[in-house]
Design a protein around this motif. Structure first.
Motif, PDB file in Angstrom:
ATOM      1  N   TYR A  35       5.684  -2.144   1.923  1.00  0.00           N
ATOM      2  CA  TYR A  35       4.826  -2.373   3.082  1.00  0.00           C
ATOM      3  C   TYR A  35       3.433  -1.754   2.971  1.00  0.00           C
ATOM      4  O   TYR A  35       2.562  -2.021   3.802  1.00  0.00           O
ATOM      5  N   PRO A  37      -0.167  -1.531   2.348  1.00  0.00           N
ATOM      6  CA  PRO A  37      -1.080  -2.679   2.202  1.00  0.00           C
ATOM      7  C   PRO A  37      -1.969  -2.603   0.970  1.00  0.00           C
ATOM      8  O   PRO A  37      -2.295  -1.516   0.482  1.00  0.00           O
ATOM      9  N   ARG A  38      -2.376  -3.761   0.491  1.00  0.00           N
ATOM     10  CA  ARG A  38      -3.253  -3.831  -0.680  1.00  0.00           C
ATOM     11  C   ARG A  38      -4.602  -3.183  -0.412  1.00  0.00           C
ATOM     12  O   ARG A  38      -5.235  -2.672  -1.334  1.00  0.00           O
ATOM     13  N   ARG A  43       1.121  -2.590  -2.769  1.00  0.00           N
ATOM     14  CA  ARG A  43       1.495  -3.939  -3.180  1.00  0.00           C
ATOM     15  C   ARG A  43       1.987  -4.784  -2.017  1.00  0.00           C
ATOM     16  O   ARG A  43       2.435  -5.904  -2.220  1.00  0.00           O
ATOM     17  N   ASN A  45       1.545  -6.789   1.769  1.00  0.00           N
ATOM     18  CA  ASN A  45       0.568  -7.730   2.321  1.00  0.00           C
ATOM     19  C   ASN A  45      -0.337  -7.032   3.325  1.00  0.00           C
ATOM     20  O   ASN A  45       0.084  -6.134   4.044  1.00  0.00           O
ATOM     21  N   ASN A  46      -1.586  -7.492   3.369  1.00  0.00           N
ATOM     22  CA  ASN A  46      -2.527  -6.923   4.335  1.00  0.00           C
ATOM     23  C   ASN A  46      -2.262  -7.385   5.762  1.00  0.00           C
ATOM     24  O   ASN A  46      -2.927  -6.927   6.690  1.00  0.00           O
ATOM     25  N   ASP A  47      -1.312  -8.302   5.936  1.00  0.00           N
ATOM     26  CA  ASP A  47      -0.972  -8.729   7.299  1.00  0.00           C
ATOM     27  C   ASP A  47       0.126  -7.869   7.905  1.00  0.00           C
ATOM     28  O   ASP A  47       0.559  -8.103   9.033  1.00  0.00           O
ATOM     29  N   SER A  49       3.240  -7.683   7.386  1.00  0.00           N
ATOM     30  CA  SER A  49       4.449  -8.426   7.747  1.00  0.00           C
ATOM     31  C   SER A  49       5.730  -7.666   7.402  1.00  0.00           C
ATOM     32  O   SER A  49       6.797  -7.968   7.947  1.00  0.00           O
TER      33      SER A  49
END
Length: 205
Positions: A35, A37-38, A43, A45-47, A49
């Protein structure tokens, strides 16, 4: 004046060294999660999720113990800083911003404690890491100012401080709150959020 400045330098040096180590440790721990974020070097997702996966208990991934240790180590630092404020107040050595800093530390401890107890460790760890990023540069800039170091070096440190602060506090942190809490939390924690199909609107009588 020299005693006051020496005390400040000691405090900022300790804080700077601590944050360098805890940011390094935090990155090692969080980079192994799905989890992180990039935008912060992970690694995930930037959302965001994956920020609520396996809520409230993490069962897979193999990073549970390391994440718990990271959480408790950073919490311990905040508890120590709060104790130090109280100690300085009793010795009448506190600074003029004592009340503001005491409020800041106690609220931070409350957020740590409640987020840990209700299982919000994933989003809590990202917020902690995001807030710690600016601390080494902040303490380094204060040390350079207090020691009246080379003006060019001080200027560069302040510019880097503002860049990191802008990135972490004004770009990344709002996305954590908006995407992680406002968007993903209702979607994953409450899948029926906003669905009124189960409500009976028939009027009786």
């Amino acid at each position: 004046d020299r005693i006051v400045r020496a005390t400040k330098l000691t405090d900022k040096t300790y804080s700077g060294i601590y944050h360098v180590f805890v940011i390094t440790y935090g990155f090692i721990v969080l980079s192994n999660t799905e989890y992180f974020p990039r935008m912060l070097g992970g690694r995930g997702n930037n959302d965001f999720s994956m920020i609520w996966s396996e809520f409230p208990c993490i069962r897979t991934g193999g990073y549970e113990e390391s994440l718990r240790m990271y959480y408790l180590v950073t919490l311990g630092y905040r508890v120590f800083k709060t104790y130090l404020l109280i100690y300085q107040w009793f010795r009448n050595e506190h600074r003029s911003d004592y009340i503001e800093m005491f409020l800041h530390h106690t609220l931070t401890i409350a957020l740590y404690g409640f987020s840990f107890m209700i299982g919000w460790v994933k989003i809590g760890s990202v917020i902690m890491y995001c807030h710690d990023l600016v601390e080494p540069l902040l303490n380094g800039s204060k040390i350079l100012v207090e020691t009246k170091a080379n003006k060019a070096a001080t200027g560069v440190s302040v510019i880097l401080l503002w860049i990191v602060w802008f990135w972490s506090r004004l770009f990344v942190f709002p996305q954590i709150i908006y995407l992680g809490l406002w968007i993903e939390a209702p979607k994953q924690l409450y899948p029926n959020h906003g669905d009124v199909s189960h409500l009976d609107h028939q009027k009786f009588g």
